[in-house]
Motif scaffolding. Structure first.
Motif, PDB file in Angstrom:
ATOM      1  N   GLY A   1       0.784  -1.227   0.000  1.00  0.00           N
ATOM      2  CA  GLY A   1       0.000   0.000   0.000  1.00  0.00           C
ATOM      3  C   GLY A   1       0.814   1.273   0.000  1.00  0.00           C
ATOM      4  O   GLY A   1       1.938   1.321   0.494  1.00  0.00           O
ATOM      5  N   ASP A   2       0.217   2.335  -0.554  1.00  0.00           N
ATOM      6  CA  ASP A   2       0.856   3.650  -0.529  1.00  0.00           C
ATOM      7  C   ASP A   2       0.636   4.360   0.809  1.00  0.00           C
ATOM      8  O   ASP A   2       1.260   5.376   1.087  1.00  0.00           O
ATOM      9  CB  ASP A   2       0.352   4.521  -1.681  1.00  0.00           C
ATOM     10  N   ILE A   3      -0.247   3.816   1.650  1.00  0.00           N
ATOM     11  CA  ILE A   3      -0.474   4.343   2.992  1.00  0.00           C
ATOM     12  C   ILE A   3      -0.075   3.279   4.004  1.00  0.00           C
ATOM     13  O   ILE A   3      -0.460   2.112   3.871  1.00  0.00           O
ATOM     14  CB  ILE A   3      -1.945   4.728   3.206  1.00  0.00           C
ATOM     15  N   LEU A   4       0.715   3.666   4.996  1.00  0.00           N
ATOM     16  CA  LEU A   4       1.073   2.772   6.090  1.00  0.00           C
ATOM     17  C   LEU A   4       0.294   3.193   7.330  1.00  0.00           C
ATOM     18  O   LEU A   4       0.321   4.366   7.723  1.00  0.00           O
ATOM     19  CB  LEU A   4       2.572   2.833   6.383  1.00  0.00           C
ATOM     20  N   ALA A   5      -0.391   2.238   7.954  1.00  0.00           N
ATOM     21  CA  ALA A   5      -1.150   2.511   9.168  1.00  0.00           C
ATOM     22  C   ALA A   5      -0.680   1.538  10.243  1.00  0.00           C
ATOM     23  O   ALA A   5      -0.775   0.317  10.067  1.00  0.00           O
ATOM     24  CB  ALA A   5      -2.651   2.357   8.929  1.00  0.00           C
ATOM     25  N   PHE A   6      -0.159   2.061  11.329  1.00  0.00           N
ATOM     26  CA  PHE A   6       0.402   1.220  12.375  1.00  0.00           C
ATOM     27  C   PHE A   6      -0.574   1.030  13.531  1.00  0.00           C
ATOM     28  O   PHE A   6      -1.311   1.946  13.900  1.00  0.00           O
ATOM     29  CB  PHE A   6       1.690   1.845  12.916  1.00  0.00           C
TER      30      PHE A   6
ATOM     31  N   LEU B   1      -0.799   5.604  14.404  1.00  0.00           N
ATOM     32  CA  LEU B   1      -0.134   6.502  13.462  1.00  0.00           C
ATOM     33  C   LEU B   1      -0.400   6.019  12.034  1.00  0.00           C
ATOM     34  O   LEU B   1      -0.579   4.829  11.807  1.00  0.00           O
ATOM     35  CB  LEU B   1       1.378   6.517  13.680  1.00  0.00           C
ATOM     36  N   ALA B   2      -0.412   6.940  11.114  1.00  0.00           N
ATOM     37  CA  ALA B   2      -0.524   6.575   9.695  1.00  0.00           C
ATOM     38  C   ALA B   2       0.229   7.614   8.874  1.00  0.00           C
ATOM     39  O   ALA B   2       0.315   8.786   9.260  1.00  0.00           O
ATOM     40  CB  ALA B   2      -1.989   6.515   9.260  1.00  0.00           C
ATOM     41  N   LEU B   3       0.760   7.180   7.728  1.00  0.00           N
ATOM     42  CA  LEU B   3       1.493   8.127   6.886  1.00  0.00           C
ATOM     43  C   LEU B   3       1.404   7.735   5.418  1.00  0.00           C
ATOM     44  O   LEU B   3       1.154   6.578   5.078  1.00  0.00           O
ATOM     45  CB  LEU B   3       2.953   8.214   7.318  1.00  0.00           C
ATOM     46  N   ASN B   4       1.605   8.738   4.587  1.00  0.00           N
ATOM     47  CA  ASN B   4       1.667   8.555   3.141  1.00  0.00           C
ATOM     48  C   ASN B   4       3.119   8.246   2.788  1.00  0.00           C
ATOM     49  O   ASN B   4       3.968   9.136   2.811  1.00  0.00           O
ATOM     50  CB  ASN B   4       1.189   9.827   2.439  1.00  0.00           C
ATOM     51  N   ARG B   5       3.408   7.001   2.471  1.00  0.00           N
ATOM     52  CA  ARG B   5       4.803   6.610   2.258  1.00  0.00           C
ATOM     53  C   ARG B   5       5.390   7.185   0.981  1.00  0.00           C
ATOM     54  O   ARG B   5       6.622   7.206   0.812  1.00  0.00           O
ATOM     55  CB  ARG B   5       4.929   5.087   2.259  1.00  0.00           C
ATOM     56  N   THR B   6       4.559   7.675   0.077  1.00  0.00           N
ATOM     57  CA  THR B   6       5.087   8.276  -1.151  1.00  0.00           C
ATOM     58  C   THR B   6       5.785   9.602  -0.875  1.00  0.00           C
ATOM     59  O   THR B   6       6.494  10.114  -1.728  1.00  0.00           O
ATOM     60  CB  THR B   6       3.969   8.493  -2.192  1.00  0.00           C
TER      61      THR B   6
END
Length: 255
Positions: free
Chosen positions: A89-94, A149-154
């Motif tokens: 995924g292009d979004i990582l959600a921990f 936490l979540a982030l846009n890894r791109t």
């Protein structure tokens, strides 16, 4: 061209979590977005309980993509770094194996990052227990923990390694992650609807000693980030206060 798929990769850190994994996975099963829009990767840092069997049983009945990754116990930060590279995924959600995501958590993340163009988002966990310290402990109002936490890894450089392997123990690599990304110019924004439930943990004598040992990480955190690291704790975990109450708490646990 984006090398990642348009989906959310949920990364769950886990260690001997056989008692909490079913509820954590059920919380993801009941998310209010299409199952095709997310995948779940469980990173097992050397569990010795029935975690693997529970996950294999769950994979037979669940409706979302679920991967199980096992490594010899060497701290979960290393495992996260390794298997983030395999996340599609292009979004990582921990989140963690003892946390239960609210039904709309992933849809809130999807909206905030895709539609509102936020890069790095966070909110606190919550707990239904009313009596916590000193008999119980729950990460309520801790700042910047990877339980939520979540982030846009791109937005990250290709070379960037999210978790610093120097740190051990809960909270420290989480805080380092946030401060390091901010230093790269990626701000952290809070999203109040992004909620995760964390049941309280019984604060046993063993758990207390482990937490006390982890305080040595403060030195490395301060060396790397300076005074910015000092404001990263809720009052009960502020370094000076923690040491002042240690003996008091220890006496209660022994009594």
């Amino acid at each position: 061209m984006n090398k990642y798929e348009k989906k959310i990769s949920v990364i769950i850190s886990s260690y001997n979590a056989e008692k909490t994994l079913p509820a954590a996975l059920d919380g993801l099963e009941h998310q209010d977005i299409w199952k095709e829009n997310f995948e779940v990767i469980i990173v097992d840092d050397g569990s010795t309980d029935r975690s693997k069997q529970i996950i294999e049983q769950y994979k037979q009945k669940n409706t979302f993509s679920l991967q199980y990754v096992y490594q010899k116990n060497q701290w979960v930060g290393k495992a996260r770094n390794c298997w983030i590279q395999h996340a599609k995924g292009d979004i990582l959600a921990f989140t963690d194996a003892d946390c239960i995501c609210d039904q709309n958590r992933l849809s809130v993340i999807e909206r905030a990052i895709r539609k509102e163009n936020k890069s790095f988002i966070w909110w606190t966990t919550y707990c239904n227990d009313t009596v916590i310290f000193p008999r119980k402990m729950a990460p309520v109002n801790h700042m910047w923990v990877t339980a939520n936490l979540a982030l846009n890894r791109t937005k990250l450089p290709d070379w960037y390694m999210l978790f610093n392997l120097w740190f051990s123990g809960m909270l420290w690599d989480d805080i380092d992650l946030v401060l390091s990304l901010q230093e790269l110019g990626i701000p952290l924004l809070f999203i109040s609807e992004m909620k995760v439930h964390h049941p309280a943990n019984i604060l046993t004598f063993e758990r207390f000693l482990i937490r006390r040992k982890w305080r040595m990480n403060e030195v490395g955190l301060y060396k790397k980030h300076g005074k910015k690291a000092l404001g990263c704790f809720s009052a009960i975990f502020a370094p000076r206060l923690f040491w002042r109450i240690s003996l008091f708490t220890l006496s209660i646990l022994i009594s």
